[in-house]
Design a protein around this motif. Structure first.
Motif, PDB file in Angstrom:
ATOM      1  N   GLY A 346       0.788  -1.225   0.000  1.00 55.78           N
ATOM      2  CA  GLY A 346       0.000   0.000   0.000  1.00 55.78           C
ATOM      3  C   GLY A 346       0.818   1.272   0.000  1.00 55.78           C
ATOM      4  O   GLY A 346       0.315   2.342   0.355  1.00 55.78           O
ATOM      5  N   VAL A 347       2.089   1.180  -0.412  1.00 54.50           N
ATOM      6  CA  VAL A 347       2.953   2.357  -0.462  1.00 54.50           C
ATOM      7  C   VAL A 347       2.932   2.918  -1.883  1.00 54.50           C
ATOM      8  O   VAL A 347       3.340   2.235  -2.824  1.00 54.50           O
ATOM      9  N   PRO A 348       2.467   4.159  -2.077  1.00 53.66           N
ATOM     10  CA  PRO A 348       2.400   4.730  -3.427  1.00 53.66           C
ATOM     11  C   PRO A 348       3.763   5.235  -3.891  1.00 53.66           C
ATOM     12  O   PRO A 348       4.664   5.483  -3.080  1.00 53.66           O
ATOM     13  N   GLY A 349       3.920   5.378  -5.217  1.00 57.70           N
ATOM     14  CA  GLY A 349       5.114   6.006  -5.739  1.00 57.70           C
ATOM     15  C   GLY A 349       5.129   7.473  -5.337  1.00 57.70           C
ATOM     16  O   GLY A 349       4.090   8.050  -5.006  1.00 57.70           O
ATOM     17  N   ASN A 350       6.313   8.096  -5.373  1.00 60.42           N
ATOM     18  CA  ASN A 350       6.379   9.504  -4.995  1.00 60.42           C
ATOM     19  C   ASN A 350       7.482  10.223  -5.764  1.00 60.42           C
ATOM     20  O   ASN A 350       8.357   9.589  -6.368  1.00 60.42           O
ATOM     21  N   ILE A 351       7.426  11.528  -5.748  1.00 63.62           N
ATOM     22  CA  ILE A 351       8.456  12.368  -6.345  1.00 63.62           C
ATOM     23  C   ILE A 351       8.966  13.313  -5.276  1.00 63.62           C
ATOM     24  O   ILE A 351       8.188  14.098  -4.710  1.00 63.62           O
ATOM     25  N   LEU A 352      10.238  13.152  -4.940  1.00 58.85           N
ATOM     26  CA  LEU A 352      10.868  13.947  -3.887  1.00 58.85           C
ATOM     27  C   LEU A 352      10.094  13.855  -2.576  1.00 58.85           C
ATOM     28  O   LEU A 352       9.982  14.826  -1.814  1.00 58.85           O
ATOM     29  N   GLY A 353       9.535  12.688  -2.319  1.00 55.43           N
ATOM     30  CA  GLY A 353       8.833  12.441  -1.065  1.00 55.43           C
ATOM     31  C   GLY A 353       7.369  12.810  -1.065  1.00 55.43           C
ATOM     32  O   GLY A 353       6.660  12.530  -0.093  1.00 55.43           O
ATOM     33  N   TYR A 354       6.874  13.414  -2.147  1.00 56.53           N
ATOM     34  CA  TYR A 354       5.473  13.815  -2.225  1.00 56.53           C
ATOM     35  C   TYR A 354       4.689  12.847  -3.126  1.00 56.53           C
ATOM     36  O   TYR A 354       5.190  12.432  -4.186  1.00 56.53           O
ATOM     37  N   ASN A 355       3.473  12.522  -2.715  1.00 57.63           N
ATOM     38  CA  ASN A 355       2.613  11.683  -3.543  1.00 57.63           C
ATOM     39  C   ASN A 355       2.210  12.430  -4.813  1.00 57.63           C
ATOM     40  O   ASN A 355       2.309  13.664  -4.883  1.00 57.63           O
ATOM     41  N   TYR A 356       1.755  11.688  -5.795  1.00 54.99           N
ATOM     42  CA  TYR A 356       1.274  12.306  -7.022  1.00 54.99           C
ATOM     43  C   TYR A 356       0.034  11.564  -7.521  1.00 54.99           C
ATOM     44  O   TYR A 356      -0.199  10.405  -7.174  1.00 54.99           O
ATOM     45  N   SER A 357      -0.773  12.250  -8.329  1.00 55.89           N
ATOM     46  CA  SER A 357      -1.948  11.653  -8.957  1.00 55.89           C
ATOM     47  C   SER A 357      -1.846  11.831 -10.461  1.00 55.89           C
ATOM     48  O   SER A 357      -1.476  12.910 -10.936  1.00 55.89           O
ATOM     49  N   ILE A 358      -2.168  10.780 -11.191  1.00 52.75           N
ATOM     50  CA  ILE A 358      -2.210  10.846 -12.650  1.00 52.75           C
ATOM     51  C   ILE A 358      -3.588  11.355 -13.060  1.00 52.75           C
ATOM     52  O   ILE A 358      -4.612  10.778 -12.693  1.00 52.75           O
ATOM     53  N   ASN A 359      -3.598  12.438 -13.814  1.00 55.27           N
ATOM     54  CA  ASN A 359      -4.852  13.033 -14.273  1.00 55.27           C
ATOM     55  C   ASN A 359      -4.747  13.255 -15.780  1.00 55.27           C
ATOM     56  O   ASN A 359      -4.090  14.178 -16.251  1.00 55.27           O
ATOM     57  N   GLN A 360      -5.417  12.382 -16.537  1.00 51.65           N
ATOM     58  CA  GLN A 360      -5.313  12.421 -17.992  1.00 51.65           C
ATOM     59  C   GLN A 360      -6.027  13.622 -18.611  1.00 51.65           C
ATOM     60  O   GLN A 360      -5.911  13.848 -19.815  1.00 51.65           O
ATOM     61  N   ALA A 361      -6.767  14.363 -17.816  1.00 51.05           N
ATOM     62  CA  ALA A 361      -7.407  15.576 -18.336  1.00 51.05           C
ATOM     63  C   ALA A 361      -6.445  16.753 -18.384  1.00 51.05           C
ATOM     64  O   ALA A 361      -6.767  17.793 -18.950  1.00 51.05           O
ATOM     65  N   MET A 362      -5.255  16.601 -17.800  1.00 51.28           N
ATOM     66  CA  MET A 362      -4.272  17.670 -17.827  1.00 51.28           C
ATOM     67  C   MET A 362      -3.492  17.657 -19.132  1.00 51.28           C
ATOM     68  O   MET A 362      -3.371  16.619 -19.789  1.00 51.28           O
ATOM     69  N   ALA A 363      -2.934  18.806 -19.502  1.00 53.72           N
ATOM     70  CA  ALA A 363      -2.284  18.984 -20.801  1.00 53.72           C
ATOM     71  C   ALA A 363      -0.905  18.332 -20.841  1.00 53.72           C
ATOM     72  O   ALA A 363      -0.240  18.157 -19.816  1.00 53.72           O
ATOM     73  N   ASN A 364      -0.468  17.985 -22.071  1.00 52.91           N
ATOM     74  CA  ASN A 364       0.874  17.462 -22.299  1.00 52.91           C
ATOM     75  C   ASN A 364       1.901  18.589 -22.210  1.00 52.91           C
ATOM     76  O   ASN A 364       1.558  19.781 -22.245  1.00 52.91           O
ATOM     77  N   ILE A 365       3.171  18.212 -22.122  1.00 51.91           N
ATOM     78  CA  ILE A 365       4.252  19.189 -22.092  1.00 51.91           C
ATOM     79  C   ILE A 365       4.373  19.833 -23.477  1.00 51.91           C
ATOM     80  O   ILE A 365       4.802  19.195 -24.437  1.00 51.91           O
ATOM     81  N   ALA A 366       3.956  21.074 -23.580  1.00 57.05           N
ATOM     82  CA  ALA A 366       4.021  21.810 -24.835  1.00 57.05           C
ATOM     83  C   ALA A 366       3.872  23.299 -24.527  1.00 57.05           C
ATOM     84  O   ALA A 366       3.444  23.686 -23.432  1.00 57.05           O
ATOM     85  N   THR A 367       4.229  24.126 -25.490  1.00 59.28           N
ATOM     86  CA  THR A 367       4.229  25.578 -25.303  1.00 59.28           C
ATOM     87  C   THR A 367       2.936  26.107 -24.692  1.00 59.28           C
ATOM     88  O   THR A 367       1.845  25.849 -25.193  1.00 59.28           O
ATOM     89  N   GLY A 368       3.075  26.844 -23.595  1.00 57.72           N
ATOM     90  CA  GLY A 368       1.943  27.530 -22.982  1.00 57.72           C
ATOM     91  C   GLY A 368       1.024  26.669 -22.148  1.00 57.72           C
ATOM     92  O   GLY A 368       0.037  27.180 -21.591  1.00 57.72           O
ATOM     93  N   ASN A 369       1.313  25.370 -22.015  1.00 57.23           N
ATOM     94  CA  ASN A 369       0.427  24.476 -21.259  1.00 57.23           C
ATOM     95  C   ASN A 369       0.787  24.450 -19.774  1.00 57.23           C
ATOM     96  O   ASN A 369       1.965  24.480 -19.408  1.00 57.23           O
ATOM     97  N   LYS A 370      -0.232  24.351 -18.938  1.00 56.26           N
ATOM     98  CA  LYS A 370      -0.046  24.152 -17.501  1.00 56.26           C
ATOM     99  C   LYS A 370       0.049  22.644 -17.279  1.00 56.26           C
ATOM    100  O   LYS A 370      -0.957  21.936 -17.294  1.00 56.26           O
ATOM    101  N   THR A 371       1.267  22.169 -17.085  1.00 54.60           N
ATOM    102  CA  THR A 371       1.512  20.729 -17.128  1.00 54.60           C
ATOM    103  C   THR A 371       1.633  20.063 -15.765  1.00 54.60           C
ATOM    104  O   THR A 371       1.512  18.850 -15.653  1.00 54.60           O
TER     105      THR A 371
END
Length: 425
Positions: A346-371
């Protein structure tokens, strides 16, 4: 392949991926580096496939357990004489359950004529008076009307919605559930810039209004979203009675989950929820249009006040392609900033000790996008109005059936300082 075998394979893939990237040093030539990076990327693609297989296998095992349990209860309830409904009533010493009648209604082609008078009375009455707000009449004849969705099915749909959208999960955001859709006013205040001062003995306290708390107010309304009709055959409803809850819950839950998550993520706040991306404030602007650096991730974290970083609901949020890019980032010591979790413990993956959530409604890495988003998601309020509504139609799709889901919700970020975004140049 069993669940354990899949998990073992996943662990080996992570080991191989780390090994591939670990071979890249300052002295590694470009051709060899490119080869190792491609090997790493190919392994991680396979890793993602295994992750999805593990998720499907776990869901399948759970569904089989529910079906087997229901079948066993059905066998125990049956007696040599009389109809199934009468036998269950005799065994339980009570009327047939609403859920049984609802399934019988579907299996009979959504035709009230297939039910006896007692069953029709139970279907019309619904579960309890408390559930009256969940009743909906479909377009068409009154005999093809929709009826209160069984509690088990409603819960299954909600669970499925959470799987398809993190913004509908009460473990991530703060949820408010109401029976009616009247507007709810949320008081807001950001007092993080205020502090106390030294007091001098015998001196009157300053009262010029400069340190007054500034309150605001935001509104949570009720916006409706539907699945459109999901058509299925009369034979499926009749012959797959024990699978129906899982089938309908998955179909409707996935569709409702996608639209709810999209609106709660990127809704513009005009006739729709004010999505978390739209409502968040600027935390960091990336230097590149198509890349994110380790230093920029650190800057995004520290753009959020430390008070919010102590919250149990603090986390990152981004889509899966952004996660793929973040997996490759290393710190100054060559250590990956992404850490693999452990599903078994039950241990989730993390980035620099912080949990993260995958949200497919968010934009891809590209000019002007909030990624990327980071902050206290507990400050984002999701308003849920009642439970999912279910409508059933027979005549329009005869001899098949159509079933549709409908939900009402809204969302708003109570404190814009609590969640910041990273935007590409």
């Amino acid at each position: 392949m069993s669940l354990k075998e899949l998990q073992d394979k996943r662990s080996k893939l992570v080991h191989d991926a780390r090994e591939a990237m670990g071979e890249i040093t300052k002295n590694t030539d470009e051709a060899r580096s490119a080869e190792l990076e491609k090997r790493h990327d190919d392994i991680m693609v396979e890793f993602d496939k295994i992750e999805k297989q593990i998720e499907r296998e776990a869901r399948l095992v759970a569904a089989e357990e529910r079906i087997n349990k229901a079948a066993e209860e059905e066998r125990k309830a049956k007696r040599p004489n009389g109809s199934d409904t009468e036998q269950r009533a005799v065994v339980e010493g009570d009327k047939p359950e609403y859920r049984e009648v609802f399934y019988r209604f579907l299996a009979g082609g959504a035709d009230l004529g297939e039910l006896d008078p007692e069953e029709r009375k139970i279907l019309r009455a619904g579960l309890t008076k408390v559930d009256a707000e969940k009743r909906i009449q479909t377009v068409g004849t009154t005999t093809a009307g929709g009826y209160t969705v069984p509690t088990e099915l409603a819960n299954f749909i909600v669970r499925s919605m959470k799987m398809w959208g993190p913004m509908y999960d009460e473990d991530i955001c703060t949820t408010i559930t109401t029976s009616s859709g009247n507007p709810i006013k949320i008081p807001t205040v950001d007092d993080t810039s205020k502090s106390g001062g030294q007091h001098t003995e015998g001196t009157a306290l300053t009262d010029d209004g400069s340190e007054d708390a500034t309150f605001g107010q935001k509104s949570l309304d009720s916006y409706g979203y539907d699945t459109e009709f999901v058509k299925f055959s009369l034979e499926l409803a009749r012959d797959s009675i024990f699978n129906m809850e899982s089938l309908l819950g998955s179909l409707l839950g996935e569709r409702l989950g996608r639209i709810a998550n999209t609106q709660l993520t990127t809704g513009d706040g005009t006739g729709d929820p004010n999505g978390i991306v739209t409502a968040s404030s600027l935390g960091k602007t990336a230097a590149a249009a198509a890349a994110i650096t380790f230093d920029e991730v650190i800057d995004l974290i520290h753009s959020v006040d430390p008070a919010y970083r102590q919250s149990p609901k603090v986390r990152f949020m981004f889509n899966d392609l952004t996660l793929a890019a973040l997996r490759k980032l290393k710190d100054g010591n060559g250590q990956y900033i992404w850490t693999m979790g452990n599903v078994q413990t039950g241990v989730p993956g993390n980035i620099l000790g912080y949990n993260y959530s995958i949200n497919q409604a968010m934009a891809n890495i590209a000019t002007g996008n909030k990624t990327m988003l980071f902050g206290d998601f507990g400050k984002y309020f999701v308003r849920k109005v009642g439970s999912p509504l279910i409508g059933v139609l027979r005549e329009r799709f005869w001899p098949d059936l159509g079933i549709a889901g409908l939900i009402y919700l809204d969302g708003e970020l109570g404190d814009t300082a609590a969640v910041k975004h990273l935007i590409q140049a």
